[in-house]
Design a protein around this motif. Structure first.
Motif, PDB file in Angstrom:
ATOM      1  N   LEU A   5       0.831  -1.199   0.000  1.00 43.51           N
ATOM      2  CA  LEU A   5       0.000   0.000   0.000  1.00 43.51           C
ATOM      3  C   LEU A   5       0.866   1.250   0.000  1.00 43.51           C
ATOM      4  CD1 LEU A   5      -2.461  -1.094   2.837  1.00 43.51           C
ATOM      5  CD2 LEU A   5      -2.804  -1.326   0.367  1.00 43.51           C
ATOM      6  N   ALA A   6       0.495   2.232  -0.793  1.00 43.87           N
ATOM      7  CA  ALA A   6       1.147   3.545  -0.797  1.00 43.87           C
ATOM      8  C   ALA A   6       0.158   4.557  -0.233  1.00 43.87           C
ATOM      9  CB  ALA A   6       1.560   3.928  -2.217  1.00 43.87           C
ATOM     10  N   MET A   7       0.662   5.415   0.672  1.00 43.30           N
ATOM     11  CA  MET A   7      -0.257   6.362   1.308  1.00 43.30           C
ATOM     12  C   MET A   7       0.492   7.539   1.904  1.00 43.30           C
ATOM     13  SD  MET A   7      -1.162   4.099   4.719  1.00 43.30           S
ATOM     14  CE  MET A   7      -1.768   2.775   3.712  1.00 43.30           C
ATOM     15  N   SER A   8      -0.278   8.510   2.362  1.00 42.34           N
ATOM     16  CA  SER A   8       0.301   9.668   3.020  1.00 42.34           C
ATOM     17  C   SER A   8       0.756   9.297   4.427  1.00 42.34           C
ATOM     18  CB  SER A   8      -0.720  10.807   3.112  1.00 42.34           C
ATOM     19  OG  SER A   8      -1.724  10.485   4.064  1.00 42.34           O
ATOM     20  N   CYS A  12      -1.130   6.739   7.081  1.00 40.84           N
ATOM     21  CA  CYS A  12      -0.349   5.664   7.685  1.00 40.84           C
ATOM     22  C   CYS A  12      -0.412   5.750   9.209  1.00 40.84           C
ATOM     23  CB  CYS A  12       1.096   5.740   7.199  1.00 40.84           C
ATOM     24  SG  CYS A  12       2.141   4.416   7.834  1.00 40.84           S
ATOM     25  N   PHE A  13      -0.205   6.938   9.743  1.00 37.77           N
ATOM     26  CA  PHE A  13      -0.255   7.140  11.188  1.00 37.77           C
ATOM     27  C   PHE A  13      -1.615   6.722  11.743  1.00 37.77           C
ATOM     28  CE2 PHE A  13      -0.933   9.868  14.937  1.00 37.77           C
ATOM     29  CZ  PHE A  13       0.140   9.452  15.711  1.00 37.77           C
ATOM     30  N   SER A  14      -2.668   7.106  11.058  1.00 38.64           N
ATOM     31  CA  SER A  14      -4.027   6.761  11.489  1.00 38.64           C
ATOM     32  C   SER A  14      -4.236   5.242  11.501  1.00 38.64           C
ATOM     33  CB  SER A  14      -5.049   7.416  10.563  1.00 38.64           C
ATOM     34  OG  SER A  14      -6.351   7.002  10.877  1.00 38.64           O
ATOM     35  N   LEU A  15      -3.802   4.562  10.441  1.00 41.91           N
ATOM     36  CA  LEU A  15      -3.961   3.105  10.381  1.00 41.91           C
ATOM     37  C   LEU A  15      -3.150   2.400  11.459  1.00 41.91           C
ATOM     38  CD1 LEU A  15      -3.910   2.485   6.523  1.00 41.91           C
ATOM     39  CD2 LEU A  15      -5.876   2.346   8.059  1.00 41.91           C
ATOM     40  N   VAL A  16      -1.949   2.878  11.695  1.00 41.00           N
ATOM     41  CA  VAL A  16      -1.094   2.284  12.728  1.00 41.00           C
ATOM     42  C   VAL A  16      -1.724   2.493  14.108  1.00 41.00           C
ATOM     43  CG1 VAL A  16       1.140   2.496  13.890  1.00 41.00           C
ATOM     44  CG2 VAL A  16       1.036   2.391  11.395  1.00 41.00           C
ATOM     45  N   ALA A  25       5.130  -4.089   7.732  1.00 45.53           N
ATOM     46  CA  ALA A  25       6.373  -3.324   7.774  1.00 45.53           C
ATOM     47  C   ALA A  25       6.110  -2.002   7.064  1.00 45.53           C
ATOM     48  CB  ALA A  25       7.513  -4.081   7.113  1.00 45.53           C
ATOM     49  N   ILE A  26       6.947  -1.016   7.364  1.00 39.30           N
ATOM     50  CA  ILE A  26       6.761   0.326   6.799  1.00 39.30           C
ATOM     51  C   ILE A  26       8.047   0.793   6.135  1.00 39.30           C
ATOM     52  CG2 ILE A  26       6.319   2.767   7.315  1.00 39.30           C
ATOM     53  CD1 ILE A  26       4.664   1.841   9.718  1.00 39.30           C
ATOM     54  N   ILE A  27       7.903   1.322   4.927  1.00 37.34           N
ATOM     55  CA  ILE A  27       8.963   2.112   4.308  1.00 37.34           C
ATOM     56  C   ILE A  27       8.506   3.557   4.438  1.00 37.34           C
ATOM     57  CG2 ILE A  27      10.208   2.700   2.197  1.00 37.34           C
ATOM     58  CD1 ILE A  27       9.843  -0.211   1.300  1.00 37.34           C
ATOM     59  N   SER A  28       9.244   4.316   5.230  1.00 37.93           N
ATOM     60  CA  SER A  28       8.882   5.696   5.535  1.00 37.93           C
ATOM     61  C   SER A  28       9.803   6.635   4.757  1.00 37.93           C
ATOM     62  CB  SER A  28       9.031   5.934   7.048  1.00 37.93           C
ATOM     63  OG  SER A  28       8.758   7.273   7.357  1.00 37.93           O
ATOM     64  N   VAL A  29       9.214   7.393   3.845  1.00 38.26           N
ATOM     65  CA  VAL A  29       9.985   8.334   3.030  1.00 38.26           C
ATOM     66  C   VAL A  29       9.690   9.739   3.532  1.00 38.26           C
ATOM     67  CG1 VAL A  29      10.449   9.199   0.718  1.00 38.26           C
ATOM     68  CG2 VAL A  29       9.832   6.787   1.031  1.00 38.26           C
ATOM     69  N   GLN A  30      10.713  10.379   4.046  1.00 45.28           N
ATOM     70  CA  GLN A  30      10.589  11.737   4.567  1.00 45.28           C
ATOM     71  C   GLN A  30      11.365  12.692   3.663  1.00 45.28           C
ATOM     72  OE1 GLN A  30       9.079  12.662   7.647  1.00 45.28           O
ATOM     73  NE2 GLN A  30       8.422  10.582   8.115  1.00 45.28           N
ATOM     74  N   ASP A  31      10.954  13.943   3.679  1.00 47.11           N
ATOM     75  CA  ASP A  31      11.703  14.977   2.958  1.00 47.11           C
ATOM     76  C   ASP A  31      13.080  15.127   3.597  1.00 47.11           C
ATOM     77  OD1 ASP A  31       9.556  15.458   1.345  1.00 47.11           O
ATOM     78  OD2 ASP A  31       8.993  17.339   2.298  1.00 47.11           O
ATOM     79  N   GLY A  32      14.088  15.281   2.778  1.00 45.33           N
ATOM     80  CA  GLY A  32      15.420  15.500   3.302  1.00 45.33           C
ATOM     81  C   GLY A  32      15.602  16.881   3.881  1.00 45.33           C
ATOM     82  N   CYS A  33      14.921  17.858   3.286  1.00 47.46           N
ATOM     83  CA  CYS A  33      15.109  19.253   3.713  1.00 47.46           C
ATOM     84  C   CYS A  33      14.037  19.739   4.670  1.00 47.46           C
ATOM     85  CB  CYS A  33      15.121  20.157   2.488  1.00 47.46           C
ATOM     86  SG  CYS A  33      16.526  19.852   1.422  1.00 47.46           S
ATOM     87  N   ASP A  34      12.890  19.111   4.686  1.00 43.65           N
ATOM     88  CA  ASP A  34      11.779  19.590   5.505  1.00 43.65           C
ATOM     89  C   ASP A  34      11.061  18.412   6.148  1.00 43.65           C
ATOM     90  OD1 ASP A  34      10.024  21.363   6.667  1.00 43.65           O
ATOM     91  OD2 ASP A  34       8.728  21.486   4.916  1.00 43.65           O
ATOM     92  N   ASP A  86       2.457  -9.624   6.019  1.00 42.05           N
ATOM     93  CA  ASP A  86       1.196  -9.563   5.278  1.00 42.05           C
ATOM     94  C   ASP A  86       1.076  -8.280   4.457  1.00 42.05           C
ATOM     95  OD1 ASP A  86       0.392 -11.996   6.356  1.00 42.05           O
ATOM     96  OD2 ASP A  86      -0.651 -11.048   8.034  1.00 42.05           O
ATOM     97  N   THR A  87       1.497  -7.159   5.044  1.00 47.20           N
ATOM     98  CA  THR A  87       1.297  -5.857   4.405  1.00 47.20           C
ATOM     99  C   THR A  87       2.566  -5.023   4.476  1.00 47.20           C
ATOM    100  OG1 THR A  87      -1.033  -5.884   5.095  1.00 47.20           O
ATOM    101  CG2 THR A  87      -0.125  -3.759   4.404  1.00 47.20           C
ATOM    102  N   LEU A  88       2.936  -4.460   3.353  1.00 43.49           N
ATOM    103  CA  LEU A  88       4.016  -3.482   3.293  1.00 43.49           C
ATOM    104  C   LEU A  88       3.369  -2.125   3.045  1.00 43.49           C
ATOM    105  CD1 LEU A  88       6.995  -2.635   3.213  1.00 43.49           C
ATOM    106  CD2 LEU A  88       6.943  -3.092   0.744  1.00 43.49           C
ATOM    107  N   ILE A  89       3.575  -1.201   3.982  1.00 47.35           N
ATOM    108  CA  ILE A  89       3.056   0.148   3.852  1.00 47.35           C
ATOM    109  C   ILE A  89       4.210   1.052   3.437  1.00 47.35           C
ATOM    110  CG2 ILE A  89       1.976   2.102   5.024  1.00 47.35           C
ATOM    111  CD1 ILE A  89       0.865   0.030   7.064  1.00 47.35           C
ATOM    112  N   ILE A  90       4.008   1.791   2.367  1.00 50.45           N
ATOM    113  CA  ILE A  90       4.999   2.755   1.904  1.00 50.45           C
ATOM    114  C   ILE A  90       4.365   4.128   2.043  1.00 50.45           C
ATOM    115  CG2 ILE A  90       6.525   3.471   0.031  1.00 50.45           C
ATOM    116  CD1 ILE A  90       5.899   0.621  -1.191  1.00 50.45           C
ATOM    117  N   GLN A  91       4.980   4.979   2.848  1.00 49.46           N
ATOM    118  CA  GLN A  91       4.381   6.289   3.074  1.00 49.46           C
ATOM    119  C   GLN A  91       5.366   7.399   2.772  1.00 49.46           C
ATOM    120  OE1 GLN A  91       5.023   8.790   5.493  1.00 49.46           O
ATOM    121  NE2 GLN A  91       6.763   7.695   6.301  1.00 49.46           N
TER     122      GLN A  91
END
Length: 108
Positions: A5-8, A12-16, A25-34, A86-91
């Motif tokens: 699943l791909a989401m904001s 993701c926070f709400s589902l968790v 498991a979660i792949i968490s992509v954050q902005d490098g600058c902000d 079961d689920t990979l969350i990418i946010q």
């Protein structure tokens, strides 16, 4: 892995917080600058978290951190290591560009 699943980050926070998944498991992509400062942690339900920092840009002429081959390698190793979940969350911040691109690459 049953689903990817791909989401904001907020979705993701709400589902968790609502304990919507039990083996994920979660792949968490954050902005490098902000960076928003929200991070996910491993738990009884969450088997692993991969944190990455890169911005939603496509050239090094823009201000920010580009996606690299090293990022891709980390994602591949992470997915291979946790293929029994079961689920990979990418946010990412909005769930539209970076997380969707990673999901599409993994779906192929």
């Amino acid at each position: 892995m049953k689903q990817i699943l791909a989401m904001s980050i907020l979705h993701c926070f709400s589902l968790v917080m609502n304990k919507s998944f039990t083996n994920y498991a979660i792949i968490s992509v954050q902005d490098g600058c902000d960076n928003l400062g929200i991070s996910f942690k491993r738990s009884k339900r969450c088997k692993a978290v991969l944190e990455l920092e890169f911005d939603d840009i496509d050239s090094d002429t823009e201000k920010g951190i580009l996606f690299t081959n090293k990022n891709a390698e980390k994602i591949i190793r992470f997915v291979q290591k946790y293929e029994d979940i079961d689920t990979l969350i990418i946010q990412c911040n909005n769930g539209l560009s970076r997380s969707a691109a990673i999901k599409n690459a993994l779906d192929e």
